[in-house]
Design a protein around this motif. Structure first.
Motif, PDB file in Angstrom:
ATOM      1  N   PRO A 204       5.903  11.381 -10.931  1.00 46.98           N
ATOM      2  CA  PRO A 204       5.826  12.642 -10.182  1.00 46.98           C
ATOM      3  C   PRO A 204       6.964  12.774  -9.167  1.00 46.98           C
ATOM      4  CG  PRO A 204       3.696  11.504 -10.208  1.00 46.98           C
ATOM      5  CD  PRO A 204       4.727  10.528 -10.694  1.00 46.98           C
ATOM      6  N   VAL A 205       7.339  14.026  -8.902  1.00 54.14           N
ATOM      7  CA  VAL A 205       8.324  14.313  -7.871  1.00 54.14           C
ATOM      8  C   VAL A 205       7.724  15.305  -6.893  1.00 54.14           C
ATOM      9  CG1 VAL A 205       9.404  16.057  -9.376  1.00 54.14           C
ATOM     10  CG2 VAL A 205      10.664  15.166  -7.389  1.00 54.14           C
TER      11      VAL A 205
ATOM     12  N   ASP B   5       0.817  -1.210   0.000  1.00 50.64           N
ATOM     13  CA  ASP B   5       0.000   0.000   0.000  1.00 50.64           C
ATOM     14  C   ASP B   5       0.856   1.268   0.000  1.00 50.64           C
ATOM     15  OD1 ASP B   5       0.765  -0.905   2.494  1.00 50.64           O
ATOM     16  OD2 ASP B   5      -1.101  -0.417   3.515  1.00 50.64           O
ATOM     17  N   CYS B   6       2.175   1.121   0.034  1.00 48.87           N
ATOM     18  CA  CYS B   6       3.083   2.263  -0.076  1.00 48.87           C
ATOM     19  C   CYS B   6       3.453   2.468  -1.544  1.00 48.87           C
ATOM     20  CB  CYS B   6       4.348   2.027   0.748  1.00 48.87           C
ATOM     21  SG  CYS B   6       5.573   3.345   0.581  1.00 48.87           S
ATOM     22  N   LEU B   7       3.328   3.704  -2.016  1.00 53.06           N
ATOM     23  CA  LEU B   7       3.805   4.034  -3.349  1.00 53.06           C
ATOM     24  C   LEU B   7       5.335   4.024  -3.319  1.00 53.06           C
ATOM     25  CD1 LEU B   7       1.365   6.990  -4.079  1.00 53.06           C
ATOM     26  CD2 LEU B   7       1.371   4.775  -5.246  1.00 53.06           C
ATOM     27  N   HIS B   8       5.931   3.175  -4.112  1.00 52.01           N
ATOM     28  CA  HIS B   8       7.382   2.987  -4.132  1.00 52.01           C
ATOM     29  C   HIS B   8       8.077   4.326  -4.379  1.00 52.01           C
ATOM     30  CE1 HIS B   8      10.901   0.499  -6.083  1.00 52.01           C
ATOM     31  NE2 HIS B   8      11.331   1.438  -5.247  1.00 52.01           N
ATOM     32  N   GLY B   9       8.909   4.739  -3.423  1.00 54.03           N
ATOM     33  CA  GLY B   9       9.548   6.038  -3.498  1.00 54.03           C
ATOM     34  C   GLY B   9      11.021   5.976  -3.837  1.00 54.03           C
ATOM     35  N   ALA B  10      11.574   7.128  -4.200  1.00 55.80           N
ATOM     36  CA  ALA B  10      13.001   7.268  -4.473  1.00 55.80           C
ATOM     37  C   ALA B  10      13.359   8.743  -4.331  1.00 55.80           C
ATOM     38  CB  ALA B  10      13.348   6.752  -5.868  1.00 55.80           C
ATOM     39  N   THR B  11      14.642   9.040  -4.399  1.00 53.84           N
ATOM     40  CA  THR B  11      15.096  10.413  -4.235  1.00 53.84           C
ATOM     41  C   THR B  11      16.290  10.684  -5.133  1.00 53.84           C
ATOM     42  OG1 THR B  11      15.620  12.102  -2.568  1.00 53.84           O
ATOM     43  CG2 THR B  11      16.680   9.941  -2.318  1.00 53.84           C
TER      44      THR B  11
ATOM     45  N   THR C 148       9.362  20.781 -19.500  1.00 52.80           N
ATOM     46  CA  THR C 148       7.954  21.184 -19.466  1.00 52.80           C
ATOM     47  C   THR C 148       7.017  20.027 -19.142  1.00 52.80           C
ATOM     48  OG1 THR C 148       7.796  20.866 -21.868  1.00 52.80           O
ATOM     49  CG2 THR C 148       8.344  23.081 -21.070  1.00 52.80           C
ATOM     50  N   ARG C 149       7.448  18.787 -19.356  1.00 53.34           N
ATOM     51  CA  ARG C 149       6.575  17.648 -19.085  1.00 53.34           C
ATOM     52  C   ARG C 149       6.790  17.054 -17.693  1.00 53.34           C
ATOM     53  NH1 ARG C 149       7.498  13.333 -22.050  1.00 53.34           N
ATOM     54  NH2 ARG C 149       9.562  14.000 -22.751  1.00 53.34           N
ATOM     55  N   LEU C 150       7.670  17.649 -16.907  1.00 53.82           N
ATOM     56  CA  LEU C 150       7.932  17.145 -15.560  1.00 53.82           C
ATOM     57  C   LEU C 150       6.693  17.324 -14.684  1.00 53.82           C
ATOM     58  CD1 LEU C 150       9.998  16.037 -13.487  1.00 53.82           C
ATOM     59  CD2 LEU C 150      10.639  18.412 -13.013  1.00 53.82           C
ATOM     60  N   THR C 151       6.270  16.245 -14.036  1.00 50.12           N
ATOM     61  CA  THR C 151       5.123  16.299 -13.127  1.00 50.12           C
ATOM     62  C   THR C 151       5.622  16.575 -11.720  1.00 50.12           C
ATOM     63  OG1 THR C 151       3.845  14.758 -14.481  1.00 50.12           O
ATOM     64  CG2 THR C 151       3.151  15.039 -12.197  1.00 50.12           C
ATOM     65  N   ALA C 152       5.239  17.715 -11.176  1.00 48.13           N
ATOM     66  CA  ALA C 152       5.723  18.140  -9.864  1.00 48.13           C
ATOM     67  C   ALA C 152       4.566  18.280  -8.891  1.00 48.13           C
ATOM     68  CB  ALA C 152       6.468  19.464  -9.966  1.00 48.13           C
ATOM     69  N   ILE C 153       4.824  17.873  -7.644  1.00 44.66           N
ATOM     70  CA  ILE C 153       3.911  18.110  -6.528  1.00 44.66           C
ATOM     71  C   ILE C 153       4.647  19.028  -5.562  1.00 44.66           C
ATOM     72  CG2 ILE C 153       2.585  17.075  -4.642  1.00 44.66           C
ATOM     73  CD1 ILE C 153       2.682  14.408  -6.248  1.00 44.66           C
TER      74      ILE C 153
ATOM     75  N   VAL D  18       7.161   7.560  -7.251  1.00 46.11           N
ATOM     76  CA  VAL D  18       7.192   8.945  -6.797  1.00 46.11           C
ATOM     77  C   VAL D  18       8.581   9.224  -6.235  1.00 46.11           C
ATOM     78  CG1 VAL D  18       6.263   8.329  -4.513  1.00 46.11           C
ATOM     79  CG2 VAL D  18       6.049  10.681  -5.338  1.00 46.11           C
ATOM     80  N   PHE D  19       9.126  10.399  -6.547  1.00 48.72           N
ATOM     81  CA  PHE D  19      10.425  10.833  -6.038  1.00 48.72           C
ATOM     82  C   PHE D  19      10.223  11.986  -5.065  1.00 48.72           C
ATOM     83  CE2 PHE D  19      12.160   8.189  -9.187  1.00 48.72           C
ATOM     84  CZ  PHE D  19      13.545   8.178  -9.118  1.00 48.72           C
ATOM     85  N   LYS D  20      11.231  12.197  -4.225  1.00 48.87           N
ATOM     86  CA  LYS D  20      11.233  13.348  -3.318  1.00 48.87           C
ATOM     87  C   LYS D  20      12.509  14.146  -3.547  1.00 48.87           C
ATOM     88  CE  LYS D  20      10.306  16.221   0.025  1.00 48.87           C
ATOM     89  NZ  LYS D  20       9.941  15.932   1.401  1.00 48.87           N
ATOM     90  N   ALA D  21      12.345  15.454  -3.691  1.00 51.37           N
ATOM     91  CA  ALA D  21      13.476  16.369  -3.771  1.00 51.37           C
ATOM     92  C   ALA D  21      13.289  17.427  -2.704  1.00 51.37           C
ATOM     93  CB  ALA D  21      13.552  17.020  -5.155  1.00 51.37           C
ATOM     94  N   HIS D  22      14.283  17.583  -1.839  1.00 50.45           N
ATOM     95  CA  HIS D  22      14.171  18.560  -0.746  1.00 50.45           C
ATOM     96  C   HIS D  22      15.274  19.596  -0.923  1.00 50.45           C
ATOM     97  CE1 HIS D  22      13.149  20.300   3.022  1.00 50.45           C
ATOM     98  NE2 HIS D  22      12.503  19.252   3.485  1.00 50.45           N
ATOM     99  N   VAL D  23      14.920  20.671  -1.612  1.00 53.12           N
ATOM    100  CA  VAL D  23      15.894  21.707  -1.930  1.00 53.12           C
ATOM    101  C   VAL D  23      16.445  22.358  -0.673  1.00 53.12           C
ATOM    102  CG1 VAL D  23      16.150  23.960  -3.063  1.00 53.12           C
ATOM    103  CG2 VAL D  23      14.857  22.131  -4.187  1.00 53.12           C
ATOM    104  N   GLN D  24      15.609  22.527   0.336  1.00 51.48           N
ATOM    105  CA  GLN D  24      16.034  23.206   1.559  1.00 51.48           C
ATOM    106  C   GLN D  24      17.013  22.358   2.362  1.00 51.48           C
ATOM    107  OE1 GLN D  24      13.347  23.261   4.879  1.00 51.48           O
ATOM    108  NE2 GLN D  24      13.676  25.451   5.189  1.00 51.48           N
ATOM    109  N   VAL D  25      16.603  21.127   2.726  1.00 55.50           N
ATOM    110  CA  VAL D  25      17.488  20.269   3.525  1.00 55.50           C
ATOM    111  C   VAL D  25      18.738  19.881   2.737  1.00 55.50           C
ATOM    112  CG1 VAL D  25      17.702  18.008   4.627  1.00 55.50           C
ATOM    113  CG2 VAL D  25      15.648  19.392   4.999  1.00 55.50           C
ATOM    114  N   GLY D  26      18.561  19.582   1.465  1.00 53.24           N
ATOM    115  CA  GLY D  26      19.711  19.206   0.645  1.00 53.24           C
ATOM    116  C   GLY D  26      20.655  20.355   0.389  1.00 53.24           C
TER     117      GLY D  26
END
Length: 290
Positions: free
Chosen positions: A158-159, A101-107, A186-191, A128-136
């Protein structure tokens, strides 16, 4: 500590009253235990300002989401230095396999290896990916990330991007840097995490310009956040115009209040049951083809 059994009844009553099959939460955190404990230590150092409401072991945290009726959630994590991303992505592959039930994630992180490990993670099933501009502490426009953003755009994965300047601004936070990434890809899906807090208006502008940009609700509209970074009242009607691109996010388990508070905060907006149905389930179900 919240009485979880009482809270779960209230959470279920809310989504059942909307005739939903459950909730989809696109902004929850599961990560290796030693990494999570460092995150908790950071919040603990704030001297009681940000208590962790759900400080339990991993199995209990997963079970609680199921008790709430969260049918899909994420394992968002993020590196703060080179060399971490591959290890974190490998861990997430195992976590997703053990928790369907977890959406497989990456970073990702700006490093030469990103051009290889991002496509590898996608091939391994990352959704789904995660990008953390602040912490990184990195510039999302870094050329070392260009091929990685391109791979995500090509795959339609999506990221979730923390690029707003809350809770503390960074050298590359705010709408400007990541907007340039979207102009190139332009086709990058961002959240946009936390709806871009506190630069809500600018990130609403971005979402209105770019149909692949979504906003998550993480911590937004709650009493806790309204004290420090209130959402502009004049912008509330714009949330109706973006009704199909607002997604439930909570920051569970790293929140200083009960999970229910995020849901109640969305109800208090009084934007209608159809809007709530989309935010709590339908929009994410469509985006992730659930």
């Amino acid at each position: 500590m919240t009485d979880v059994s009482t809270e779960s009844i209230a959470v279920r009553r809310l989504w059942q009253g909307l005739d939903l099959p459950g909730l989809v939460d696109v902004h929850t955190h599961f990560m290796p235990d030693n990494v999570l404990r460092k995150v908790w230590a950071y919040f603990d150092a704030l001297g009681g300002y940000w208590p962790i409401t759900y400080r339990d072991d991993e199995a209990a945290r997963v079970a609680r989401l199921r008790e709430f009726g969260v049918v899909r959630y994420t394992s968002l994590f993020y590196p703060h230095r080179p060399g971490m991303a591959v290890w974190l992505n490998d861990w997430a592959t195992g976590f997703a396999a053990a928790h369907p039930d977890c959406l497989h994630g990456a970073t990702l992180y700006p490093e030469p290896e990103a051009r290889d490990y991002v496509p590898a993670a996608i091939a391994a099933g990352a959704r789904v990916f995660k990008a953390h501009v602040q912490v990184g502490g990195y510039d999302p426009r870094d050329p070392l990330l260009d091929e990685a953003w391109g791979a995500l755009a090509d795959a339609g994965v999506p990221v979730v991007v923390h690029c707003g300047s809350g809770p503390l601004p960074g050298a590359h936070t705010g709408p400007g840097p990541f907007s340039e990434v979207l102009r190139r890809h332009t086709r990058l899906t961002a959240i946009i995490a936390h709806a871009g807090s506190p630069e809500y208006t600018a990130f609403l502008d971005l979402a209105e310009r770019r149909p692949n940009v979504h906003l998550d609700t993480t911590m937004v509209f709650t009493r806790f956040t309204e004290r420090r970074a209130p959402f502009p009242v004049d912008d509330l009607p714009r949330l109706k115009g973006l009704a199909d691109r607002i997604l439930l996010g909570t920051d569970y388990p790293n929140i200083p209040y009960p999970y229910l508070e995020q849901l109640d905060a969305l109800v208090r907006l009084d934007l209608g049951d159809d809007w709530l149905r989309g935010v709590l389930y339908g929009n994410a179900a469509r985006l992730f083809d659930l």
